[in-house]
Design a protein around this motif. Structure first.
Motif, PDB file in Angstrom:
ATOM      1  N   TYR A 370       3.107 -23.501  27.434  1.00  0.00           N
ATOM      2  CA  TYR A 370       3.087 -22.829  26.123  1.00  0.00           C
ATOM      3  C   TYR A 370       1.857 -23.251  25.324  1.00  0.00           C
ATOM      4  O   TYR A 370       1.150 -22.421  24.747  1.00  0.00           O
ATOM      5  CB  TYR A 370       4.361 -23.157  25.344  1.00  0.00           C
ATOM      6  CG  TYR A 370       4.401 -22.535  23.958  1.00  0.00           C
ATOM      7  CD1 TYR A 370       4.869 -21.242  23.774  1.00  0.00           C
ATOM      8  CD2 TYR A 370       3.955 -23.246  22.842  1.00  0.00           C
ATOM      9  CE1 TYR A 370       4.887 -20.660  22.512  1.00  0.00           C
ATOM     10  CE2 TYR A 370       3.968 -22.681  21.586  1.00  0.00           C
ATOM     11  CZ  TYR A 370       4.438 -21.388  21.423  1.00  0.00           C
ATOM     12  OH  TYR A 370       4.431 -20.817  20.167  1.00  0.00           O
ATOM     13  N   ALA A 371       1.564 -24.543  25.302  1.00  0.00           N
ATOM     14  CA  ALA A 371       0.457 -25.068  24.495  1.00  0.00           C
ATOM     15  C   ALA A 371      -0.903 -24.606  25.016  1.00  0.00           C
ATOM     16  O   ALA A 371      -1.828 -24.386  24.236  1.00  0.00           O
ATOM     17  CB  ALA A 371       0.509 -26.593  24.462  1.00  0.00           C
ATOM     18  N   ALA A 372      -1.037 -24.444  26.334  1.00  0.00           N
ATOM     19  CA  ALA A 372      -2.340 -24.121  26.913  1.00  0.00           C
ATOM     20  C   ALA A 372      -2.663 -22.630  26.867  1.00  0.00           C
ATOM     21  O   ALA A 372      -3.831 -22.249  26.733  1.00  0.00           O
ATOM     22  CB  ALA A 372      -2.406 -24.610  28.359  1.00  0.00           C
ATOM     23  N   VAL A 373      -1.650 -21.766  26.976  1.00  0.00           N
ATOM     24  CA  VAL A 373      -1.914 -20.318  27.064  1.00  0.00           C
ATOM     25  C   VAL A 373      -1.305 -19.550  25.892  1.00  0.00           C
ATOM     26  O   VAL A 373      -2.005 -18.853  25.151  1.00  0.00           O
ATOM     27  CB  VAL A 373      -1.376 -19.757  28.404  1.00  0.00           C
ATOM     28  CG1 VAL A 373      -1.648 -18.252  28.491  1.00  0.00           C
ATOM     29  CG2 VAL A 373      -2.025 -20.470  29.580  1.00  0.00           C
ATOM     30  N   LEU A 374      -0.003 -19.669  25.706  1.00  0.00           N
ATOM     31  CA  LEU A 374       0.668 -18.861  24.689  1.00  0.00           C
ATOM     32  C   LEU A 374       0.238 -19.224  23.273  1.00  0.00           C
ATOM     33  O   LEU A 374      -0.017 -18.336  22.441  1.00  0.00           O
ATOM     34  CB  LEU A 374       2.184 -19.012  24.829  1.00  0.00           C
ATOM     35  CG  LEU A 374       2.792 -18.344  26.065  1.00  0.00           C
ATOM     36  CD1 LEU A 374       4.211 -18.844  26.295  1.00  0.00           C
ATOM     37  CD2 LEU A 374       2.788 -16.839  25.925  1.00  0.00           C
ATOM     38  N   LEU A 375       0.139 -20.507  22.967  1.00  0.00           N
ATOM     39  CA  LEU A 375      -0.198 -20.928  21.601  1.00  0.00           C
ATOM     40  C   LEU A 375      -1.559 -20.398  21.149  1.00  0.00           C
ATOM     41  O   LEU A 375      -1.644 -19.756  20.095  1.00  0.00           O
ATOM     42  CB  LEU A 375      -0.133 -22.446  21.497  1.00  0.00           C
ATOM     43  CG  LEU A 375      -0.472 -23.038  20.120  1.00  0.00           C
ATOM     44  CD1 LEU A 375       0.480 -22.510  19.056  1.00  0.00           C
ATOM     45  CD2 LEU A 375      -0.418 -24.567  20.164  1.00  0.00           C
TER      46      LEU A 375
END
Length: 508
Positions: A370-375
């Motif tokens: 989540y932190a690397a792509v979605l955020l």
């Protein structure tokens, strides 16, 4: 000559001392309408189970609302010009609350579908009344920019707020509260409207209602939305006779509508409203951008819940960075720069920043962090769309006559509603086809392969959304040429539409 200049002066009225309080309640009503488009999505599986709705019919819980809302927006905008925006606003709120109560208390499928259609009817009256009230309430450039910044943030972020609210209410209360919650919004907004919203009587359009225009526009738009709905239905698809028939009928009806509007004395949609290149450019480019954005909500909701196993509440909360980005883009970038730079230099780059955010999301994999792509994707998407939404909302009524403010406001809502319907159908079809193709090539014998096939389909659709946002930016740069006067309020000059084309509006 002196009479003309004296009659023009009242348009520049003293600011309404209650205008900022009025904005609060206009914003609450707008939030209610926008979030209702998504708040029911997360609650739908629970409603389907309780009311024994079949898989084939469950889409109608969404479609009944979108058909009524999208098909009647122009009519609702014209009615608000005729009745008065404040009256239309309050009637819309009361009707929406009653329809929501009916839906929340539904004991069978028919009762819920009827309530959703009624919500769409009153939403079509409420949405253009809200935006046109805003357009005629704020007359000073900087205040107007700030007001539209707030309104734009709500218009853009409302869909994501609906996902969060729907998740929380469904998980911790009951799916019925996804509908009952509208009653609270409506009561607060209606009470505020009675106390704080004021409207000039001379801004109404008291011409007779264009009945042929109403019938042609409503049936044409309903056929268009229904066609896209059938296109995304597994049992029908793009090549089904019903889908093709709806598209053909829509083209014929809308062409007849344009012909009628060019001939009648008091048209439902005066063609001068869309002939202005700035307003027309905004309706077109924003509608395209919404195609990509609404499809994204759908895919990422499934991705987070089915691939990553998020709960409804956690899924909704995952969209918070997008909401934050929209608020910052709309209120801190768009509103602050709107009076300093031409609108296209906010909208065009805004769509491009959103496209970069979407581009990051094409890197999704089954095990993506989540932190690397979605955020980062969510943040850039929200920031870009928020920056673009603010001037778009202001330009929807750019240099329009007060008597046309309601129908001009309805057009921006219509472009968003039609864009959302097209986006859901188009991108869903692309995703399903890509998933099917992957499955044929690799097989889906295991849950891991099934998840890979799903993500492959989502990414294929997101790539198309990237292209759509780039096209929206190109149209903005090509068509929108308003300068810093893009925050100008509706004007009362009778010859405004004739004279504006000869006035250079690009800021120097």
């Amino acid at each position: 000559m002196s009479n003309l200049s004296t009659s023009a002066k009242p348009v520049q009225l003293e600011p309404d001392p209650q205008r900022w309080k009025a904005l609060v309640f206009i914003a609450i009503a707008q939030l209610m309408v926008v979030l209702d488009a998504t708040v029911v999505n997360i609650a739908l599986p629970h409603a389907q189970h309780d009311l024994h709705i079949s898989d084939a019919n469950r889409q109608w819980v969404i479609t009944a609302y979108s058909l009524a809302f999208g098909g009647l927006l122009l009519f609702g905008g014209r009615v608000s010009d005729l009745w008065g925006r404040k009256r239309a606003f309050i009637v819309g709120l009361v009707g929406f609350a009653l329809a929501s109560a009916l839906g929340g208390a539904a004991v069978n499928e028919g009762m819920l579908l009827g309530a959703r259609a009624l919500q769409g009817v009153f939403g079509a009256l409420l949405a253009p009344a809200a935006l046109s009230l805003l357009a005629v309430t704020f007359t000073e450039a900087k205040e107007r920019a700030a007001a539209f910044g707030i309104f734009g943030a709500i218009a853009g972020a409302g869909g994501a707020v609906g996902l969060i609210l729907g998740g929380v209410l469904t998980q911790y209360a009951n799916w019925r509260w996804a509908l009952f919650v509208n009653i609270l919004f409506a009561i607060v907004a209606a009470a505020g409207a009675v106390l704080f919203i004021h409207e000039r009587e001379d801004g109404r359009n008291r011409d007779r209602l264009d009945i042929p225009g109403v019938l042609l526009a409503t049936t044409g738009l309903v056929a268009l939305v229904y066609g896209f709905t059938k296109a995304s239905t597994p049992g029908d698809g793009w090549g089904a006779p019903i889908t093709i028939g709806m598209f053909v009928a829509s083209a014929v009806l809308l062409a007849a509508f344009v012909l009628v509007e060019s001939k009648v004395k008091a048209p439902l949609l005066p063609l001068r409203v869309i002939a202005n290149r700035n307003r027309g450019g905004v309706y077109l480019s924003l509608g395209l951008a919404i195609i990509g954005m609404f499809g994204l909500f759908l895919f990422l909701t499934y991705y987070l819940q089915q691939v990553h196993g998020y709960t409804p509440t956690k899924t909704g909360l995952a969209f918070l960075p997008m909401i934050g980005g929209m608020i910052v883009g709309s209120t801190q970038i768009g509103a602050r720069l709107m009076t300093r730079v031409p609108a296209r230099l906010l909208m065009g780059p805004g769509f491009l920043v959103a496209a970069v955010g979407m581009l990051i999301l094409t890197q999704l994999k089954v095990d993506s962090s989540y932190a690397a792509v979605l955020l980062p994707g969510f943040l850039l998407l929200g920031l870009g769309m928020g920056t673009a939404f603010m001037p778009a909302m202001s330009l929807a009524t750019y240099k329009v006559q007060p008597r046309d403010a309601g129908v001009a406001s309805a057009m921006i809502n219509t472009s968003q509603q039609i864009g959302g319907s097209i986006g859901t159908a188009l991108l869903s079809t692309i995703a399903v086809n890509a998933t099917t193709s992957f499955a044929k090539t690799h097989g889906v014998g295991t849950p891991a392969l099934l998840a890979q096939a799903q993500v492959h389909g989502y990414v294929a659709a997101i790539w198309v959304a990237v292209g759509i946002l780039v096209v929206a930016a190109g149209l903005t740069f090509s068509l929108v040429n308003a300068g810093r006067d893009a925050v100008a309020p509706p004007t009362g000059g009778a010859g405004e539409e004739v004279g504006e084309a000869s006035i250079p509006v690009i800021a120097h």
